[in-house]
Motif scaffolding. Structure first.
Motif, PDB file in Angstrom:
ATOM      1  N   ASN A 110      53.375 -44.802 -50.357  1.00  0.00           N
ATOM      2  CA  ASN A 110      52.850 -43.467 -50.429  1.00  0.00           C
ATOM      3  C   ASN A 110      52.803 -42.787 -48.994  1.00  0.00           C
ATOM      4  O   ASN A 110      51.962 -42.475 -48.339  1.00  0.00           O
ATOM      5  CB  ASN A 110      51.426 -43.638 -50.645  1.00  0.00           C
ATOM      6  CG  ASN A 110      51.314 -44.177 -52.329  1.00  0.00           C
ATOM      7  OD1 ASN A 110      51.726 -43.674 -53.074  1.00  0.00           O
ATOM      8  ND2 ASN A 110      50.424 -45.075 -52.232  1.00  0.00           N
ATOM      9  N   SER A 111      53.995 -42.581 -48.804  1.00  0.00           N
ATOM     10  CA  SER A 111      54.162 -41.603 -47.162  1.00  0.00           C
ATOM     11  C   SER A 111      53.572 -40.344 -47.431  1.00  0.00           C
ATOM     12  O   SER A 111      53.716 -39.441 -48.233  1.00  0.00           O
ATOM     13  CB  SER A 111      55.829 -41.600 -47.051  1.00  0.00           C
ATOM     14  OG  SER A 111      55.954 -40.850 -45.999  1.00  0.00           O
ATOM     15  N   PRO A 112      52.889 -40.190 -46.336  1.00  0.00           N
ATOM     16  CA  PRO A 112      52.113 -38.921 -46.050  1.00  0.00           C
ATOM     17  C   PRO A 112      53.003 -37.621 -45.743  1.00  0.00           C
ATOM     18  O   PRO A 112      52.363 -36.463 -45.993  1.00  0.00           O
ATOM     19  CB  PRO A 112      50.994 -39.074 -45.196  1.00  0.00           C
ATOM     20  CG  PRO A 112      51.617 -40.041 -44.318  1.00  0.00           C
ATOM     21  CD  PRO A 112      52.365 -41.033 -45.251  1.00  0.00           C
ATOM     22  N   VAL A 113      54.187 -37.812 -45.471  1.00  0.00           N
ATOM     23  CA  VAL A 113      55.109 -36.509 -45.326  1.00  0.00           C
ATOM     24  C   VAL A 113      55.751 -36.221 -46.336  1.00  0.00           C
ATOM     25  O   VAL A 113      56.485 -35.059 -46.413  1.00  0.00           O
ATOM     26  CB  VAL A 113      55.951 -36.892 -44.252  1.00  0.00           C
ATOM     27  CG1 VAL A 113      55.351 -37.322 -42.862  1.00  0.00           C
ATOM     28  CG2 VAL A 113      57.128 -38.240 -44.536  1.00  0.00           C
ATOM     29  N   LYS A 114      55.736 -36.848 -47.818  1.00  0.00           N
ATOM     30  CA  LYS A 114      56.464 -36.502 -48.813  1.00  0.00           C
ATOM     31  C   LYS A 114      55.704 -35.301 -49.434  1.00  0.00           C
ATOM     32  O   LYS A 114      54.520 -35.341 -49.760  1.00  0.00           O
ATOM     33  CB  LYS A 114      56.859 -37.679 -49.790  1.00  0.00           C
ATOM     34  CG  LYS A 114      57.834 -38.823 -49.061  1.00  0.00           C
ATOM     35  CD  LYS A 114      58.096 -39.791 -50.210  1.00  0.00           C
ATOM     36  CE  LYS A 114      59.205 -40.500 -49.660  1.00  0.00           C
ATOM     37  NZ  LYS A 114      59.437 -41.842 -50.579  1.00  0.00           N
ATOM     38  N   ASN A 115      56.667 -34.746 -50.026  1.00  0.00           N
ATOM     39  CA  ASN A 115      55.952 -33.547 -51.200  1.00  0.00           C
ATOM     40  C   ASN A 115      54.620 -32.751 -50.568  1.00  0.00           C
ATOM     41  O   ASN A 115      53.930 -32.394 -51.288  1.00  0.00           O
ATOM     42  CB  ASN A 115      55.539 -34.343 -52.636  1.00  0.00           C
ATOM     43  CG  ASN A 115      56.811 -34.988 -53.287  1.00  0.00           C
ATOM     44  OD1 ASN A 115      57.801 -34.304 -53.190  1.00  0.00           O
ATOM     45  ND2 ASN A 115      56.556 -36.301 -53.536  1.00  0.00           N
TER      46      ASN A 115
END
Length: 510
Positions: free
Chosen positions: A279-284
């Motif tokens: 759950n990378s915080p930089v995606k979407n």
């Protein structure tokens, strides 16, 4: 960087974006440290570490079309102006487009130029910007030109024959004719087109991402084709510098087969700094929801990139041949725009990548970390607001601009780096240059400078700093302009939180 070290603004996320960009989060200060420079030159830093890459991207981003004033048949002056400031050492033309690009369609009288289907990116290309126009742009901004050739469509059938049934593959004979057109002082075709003097393109890339598709050339075929193309090009101009494709584990076999004909080995890296995270915080565009987690990912992004560089270096450890990173940038999910890359936090992350490139500068001689310009993708160095906005530098470009403007000729070693600072150093004569990244969001870091066997007499610092959540969206009200400060002899210099600073030290022998 631990999340507990990150001090949030009272209302995180969208509310913080409205804060004045000059406000920092904390006044914490670390203990003073001594940063020591060993001024002995280790290797020369290449001016091509600040390369820019131009490719018509069709319907996805009107990059090249938006750069050209079709009413006046010239490059838009605003783009020329901001690119001169950026000062790239080299401009590259090509990319995926090269696999179906027919150079003769983009030379000669504009009324006779043939539009073509942009197979990869969609839409039709007008060919109003061709070889002469690209070289003109490079010359206007003070850069050398690098051309990516049609390498028999990299062996890909869908590029060799497009959706209209047209043959778009280019062989070594066609490539050699292009080199002759550009570089031969007596080329009749170019002279007939109104260019008495050579257009002069010194660097040519053979193959682009050739290893990335299984249906294209294999390693052996590509290596043999590299020899064939190299011989054909050098037959018309022995002075050209040639770059062969060596990514995906191809480098060793390429050099063993074609190394005597090459000046560089190319590889690319378009990557997510949070790759491997569930759950990378930089995606979407989730970065606005959790700036603290985003900061952590971006500060470690260079580590993902270093793995790629080390892999290619290891493959070629027995060979003395430079590397050319002719495409490189973050590639993050989010409406296909990578909007987080407009933030200053991303700019600081890119500064760590620039420091990484300098540390590998003994082998890495051509490199970039952004696409050049466009209207949509924020992986670009320069954004062009359409239809009539003023082009401006994105955070990645701000870093390349600062470093190019304040860099020495030779890389030198530094020691005594405190925990929060990422520092590289270079030297020209009696001046030492430091590139200092403060990776702490909350702490000032005081540093005293020392240079072995030399005395620091004075210096200047050129500092970029603002709220890491600030997003650069226009040329107006830009807080990312360098703040010039004095560096005083025998006094500590304080590096602000979330800052990138170029320091110039004047030294004299003890």
């Amino acid at each position: 960087m631990q999340r507990r070290d990150f001090i949030k603004i009272a209302s995180a996320g969208g509310a913080s974006l409205a804060m004045p960009p000059q406000i920092h989060l904390s006044g914490q200060k670390m203990a003073e440290s001594v940063l020591t420079v060993n001024p002995v030159p280790l290797y020369e830093l290449s001016p091509y570490l600040y390369m820019q890459f131009m490719e018509p991207l069709g319907t996805t981003d009107s990059s090249v079309e938006a750069s050209w004033d079709h009413a006046k048949n010239q490059w838009k002056p605003g783009l020329i102006e901001v690119t001169k400031e950026l000062a790239p050492g080299m401009m590259r033309w090509g990319g995926n487009l090269s696999a179906y690009y027919k150079w003769r369609e983009g030379v000669g009288p504009r009324k006779n130029r043939v539009p073509f289907l942009n197979t990869d990116w969609g839409g039709m290309e007008t060919n109003q910007i061709g070889t002469a126009e690209f070289v003109d742009f490079s010359q206007q901004v003070g850069a050398e030109s690098l051309m990516c050739l049609n390498f028999e469509s990299d062996g890909l059938p869908r590029y060799a024959v497009n959706g209209k049934g047209e043959n778009r593959s280019g062989d070594s004979k066609e490539a050699a004719a292009w080199v002759d057109y550009c570089n031969n002082p007596s080329n009749k075709e170019r002279i007939r087109h109104g260019f008495k003097d050579p257009l002069r393109i010194g660097h040519w890339q053979l193959g682009n991402e050739t290893s990335y598709r299984r249906e294209g050339f294999d390693n052996e075929t590509a290596a043999l084709k590299t020899v064939e193309f190299a011989k054909a090009l050098r037959a018309v101009d022995a002075s050209v510098k040639l770059i062969g494709w060596g990514d995906s584990g191809w480098a060793k076999h390429l050099v063993e087969t074609a190394g005597e004909h090459l000046n560089y080995v190319a590889f690319h890296n378009m990557f997510d700094p949070g790759q491997g995270m569930k759950n990378s915080p930089v995606k979407n565009n989730a970065y606005r929801k959790d700036p603290a987690a985003t900061w952590e990912v971006l500060m470690d992004g260079y580590k993902v990139h270093e793995q790629k560089i080390l892999k290619v270096r290891d493959e070629l450890s027995s060979y003395d041949i430079p590397l050319a990173l002719t495409e490189c940038h973050y590639a993050i999910e989010g409406r296909n725009r990578c909007e987080v890359l407009s933030s200053w936090a991303a700019g600081i992350s890119y500064a760590r990548i620039m420091n990484l490139h300098e540390r590998h500068g003994d082998k890495l001689k051509i490199a970039t970390m952004a696409d050049f310009c466009g209207t949509r993708w924020q992986v670009n160095a320069i954004m062009i607001p359409v239809p009539h906005g003023q082009p401006f530098m994105m955070p990645a470009a701000k870093i390349m601009w600062l470093y190019k403007k304040h860099s020495g000729k030779d890389f030198v070693k530094v020691s005594g780096m405190p925990q929060d600072l990422d520092v590289t150093a270079s030297r020209t004569d009696d001046k030492v240059y430091l590139h200092v990244v403060n990776t702490s969001r909350s702490r000032y870091v005081p540093i005293t400078f020392a240079v072995e066997e030399f005395s620091v007499q004075s210096g200047k610092a050129y500092e970029l700093s603002t709220d890491p959540e600030f997003e650069l969206m226009s040329a107006e009200n830009d807080p990312l302009l360098p703040k010039e400060r004095d560096v005083k002899k025998n006094e500590a210099y304080e590096f602000p939180p979330a800052s990138v600073t170029a320091v110039e030290l004047n030294i004299s022998a003890v």
